[in-house]
Each structure stands twice: as structure tokens, then as C-alpha cells.
Scaffold this motif. Structure first.
Motif: not given
Length: 359
Positions: A110-117, A136-142, A275-283
Motif C-alpha cells: 500500500i502506498v500514499n494512504n495507509a490503512l487507518t487504525v 507513505v509520506a508524512d502528510d501531517e508534517q506537510a 510550497l511543500v513537495a516530495g511525495h510524488f516519489t513514494t511510488g
């Protein structure tokens, strides 16, 4: 003699066939084939797959979770089946795909959006031995970085002064949108002088955000800050501000996530303040994990089964120009093979970062 020759040719053919079999991967892309973010995401994945010798096929769902489920069904129950299926928990559909995968022999990441608790608890995730983890990327940090950086640029407020903030989140039942919003609220907790006037769900869509922002600027004419969970919504809100006689980057500060050429241009010319970016690299990083797994590496020993990577970073104008050049050339100059954990000690951690592209 002819029989011996034929037998030799047959053995060579079988041997070559075994050698030539590349690890096969299907990626269920939740976006559209014209959507800048998801297209760039797939392009980076393809570059990684090519470098690693993986056979990657991308299928776009067009933002329709029912399409994704149908594609998952075809992939997991059809023939031939891939070695791996990469999916996104967009609109909470991952548990259904995990159930579909049972008995298929296909491994899942699984990428980008993980399973929720909640999903993890309801699913009894331990029984899915073919599910090898998530990245996944740290979306909270973004979400946090965006508001913090806008406030840094705005500067000190006078005693008793408050700043009005509008927020454009994505699709309500998507973990990445929720996590970005949580980050924004963490930053809000540290700045009592900022008043969050309203959060709306622009569903990642420019036109929808434009229409919402047109109304919100009328309702909250003192708006000083606009936080957006992606680039499309930020660009829509900026257009609404301009039509209301406001100047983005001067009268109102805007923030965004992603690295489309258009939003990079807005960062370079100052209309977009943050602007924040970088998570397009996750895949692409996911391809490294899959290749290692295919070679017998226990990837969980090198950073855990479910990993949240600090892939987001603030993009200044100089970096925006570098990313524009990368977008135009699609030349990433990343040695994906060098990132492998094969032959490395257990202490090795994958050095996934946007910096690998920015040299």
C-alpha cells in the motif's frame, strides 16, 4: 543429431525464458491519466522500475473507487497474475482489495494512504500474509510545515491582532487529506492569534475550490492566509482571490502541496508563498522495496513493515526551478539499485528523500 540439436534449443529456450522473466507489478493509480500529480507519480515509478528491471503496468481509475475495485478484481482473479499489486487506500478501499487478494498468490503493498487504525482493528490485518506493508509520506508534517512557513513569512502580528485563515482540504475520507489537516491544526494550536474561519473540502479539484473560494472571500473579506492540501485547489483559490481584487502573495498568502509545473511557476513568481513537495516519489521508492522483497530481503528489518517517510520539504524558488527542469526532462538521475538493502546489515535504513533528485 537433429533430436539432440532440438533438445539443446529447447533447453536454451527454457533457460532463457526463466532468466528473462521480470518481476511483474501492477499499480492501481486512483487518479486520472491527465492529472499532473498522478501522472508524474507514475512516471517516477516507471523510471525506478526500468532501472531495477521490473515490469510495471499502471492502471488509472479516474477518481472512481468502483473502477479501482474492478481493476483489482481483474488483476487478482485474472490470468496471468502479477507478482505484486501496489494500491492506494483512497476513499478507504484497501480492506476490500486485501480481502479480494486472499488465495491469489499476489503480494500487496500500500502506498500514499495507509490503512487507518480503525481499519487495522476491523480487518485483523495479521491474517493477510501476502500483504507486505505500506509506505507513505508524512502528510501531517506537510500540513504543519505549510501553515508554519506562511506565518513565518507574514511576520509578527500586533498585540490583539488576529489573522483570518481559510483551509481547503481534499476528499474527506482520504487519510492523506485528514493527516494534512491534522498538521495544520497542530500549527494552529501553537498560534492563538490565527483564527481558522472555515475548512472546506475541495476534493483536490481546482474548479470546485474556485467556486468555494469565491463565496468564502465574500464571507471573510479579512482573510490573510489560505492553506490548501494540494496544488489544484490552491490555484483555484488564487484565481478567486484575483477576481475579488486581491493580490496573491501580497494581500493574501497562499500555500500548496505538490510539484506541477504550474504551481512551481507560481512559487517562482511569488504568487504562491509556501510550497511543500516530495511525495510524488513514494511510488518509486516502493519499487525499491518490491525489488528487494523479490530478492528475498525482509524489508521490515530496514525501517518497519509500515513506514512513514519524511518525504516532504519546503520548496524555495531555486528548488522550484530545479523541479521544473526535472518535470520537463523526466531525467531523475537516481541510482535506484544503489538504494537496495541487499547485502546490507540490519541497521541499514533506506535513504528515501527528495534530495536524491535535487543534486
Amino acid at each position: 543429431m537433429l533430436k539432440v540439436l532440438c533438445a539443446c534449443v529447447w533447453v536454451m529456450g527454457v533457460t532463457f525464458g526463466v532468466m528473462a522473466h521480470a518481476t511483474s507489478v501492477v499499480f492501481l493509480n486512483p487518479g486520472t491519466s491527465t492529472e499532473t500529480f498522478w501522472v508524474s507519480y507514475s512516471q517516477f515509478m516507471q523510471a525506478a522500475a526500468k532501472d531495477l528491471g521490473l515490469d510495471l503496468r499502471v492502471r488509472y481509475s479516474g477518481r472512481d473507487p468502483q473502477n479501482t475495485l474492478q481493476q483489482a478484481r481483474e488483476t487478482l482473479q485474472g490470468s496471468p497474475r502479477p507478482d505484486y499489486l501496489v494500491l492506494v487506500n483512497e476513499q478507504y478501499i484497501a480492506p476490500q482489495i486485501l480481502r479480494l487478494s486472499q488465495g491469489s498468490g499476489v503480494k500487496l503493498l500500500i502506498v500514499n494512504n495507509a490503512l487507518t487504525v480503525d481499519q487495522m482493528q476491523l480487518l485483523d490485518a495479521g491474517k493477510y500474509s501476502n500483504w507486505i506493508g505500506s509506505i507513505v509520506a508524512d502528510d501531517e508534517q506537510a500540513g504543519y510545515l505549510m501553515l508554519e512557513d506562511m506565518l513565518r513569512q507574514y511576520g509578527e502580528t500586533k498585540p490583539g491582532q488576529s489573522l483570518d485563515l481559510l483551509a481547503f482540504s481534499g476528499v474527506k475520507n482520504t487519510p492523506a487529506a485528514q493527516r494534512r489537516e491534522e498538521g495544520m491544526r497542530r500549527a494552529l494550536g501553537e498560534h492563538p492569534d490565527v483564527r481558522l474561519r472555515q475548512v472546506v473540502y475541495g476534493e483536490w479539484n481546482r474548479q470546485r475550490a474556485f467556486e468555494q473560494a469565491t463565496q468564502l472571500f465574500k464571507r471573510y473579506p479579512q482573510t490573510a492566509l489560505v492553506w490548501s492540501a494540494n496544488d489544484e485547489m490552491a490555484l483555484g483559490a488564487m484565481q478567486a482571490a484575483q477576481e475579488a481584487g486581491r493580490t496573491p502573495g501580497k494581500d493574501v498568502l497562499f500555500s500548496a502541496v505538490n510539484s506541477s509545473s504550474e504551481v512551481l511557476g507560481a512559487r517562482i513568481d511569488g504568487r504562491l508563498s509556501t510550497l511543500v513537495a516530495g511525495h510524488f516519489t513514494t511510488g518509486g521508492w516502493a519499487m525499491v522495496l518490491l525489488d528487494d522483497d523479490a530478492h528475498g530481503v525482509d524489508i521490515s528489518l530496514h525501517g518497519g513493515r509500515d513506514r512513514e517517510e519524511a518525504l516532504f520539504q519546503l520548496i524555495e524558488p531555486e528548488q522550484a526551478r530545479r523541479l521544473q527542469a526535472i518535470n520537463a526532462s523526466q531525467q531523475y538521475n537516481v541510482d535506484f539499485r544503489a538504494l537496495s538493502a541487499q547485502g546490507k546489515p540490519e541497521s541499514y535504513r533506506y535513504p528515501f528523500s527528495l534530495q536524491l533528485l535535487m543534486h
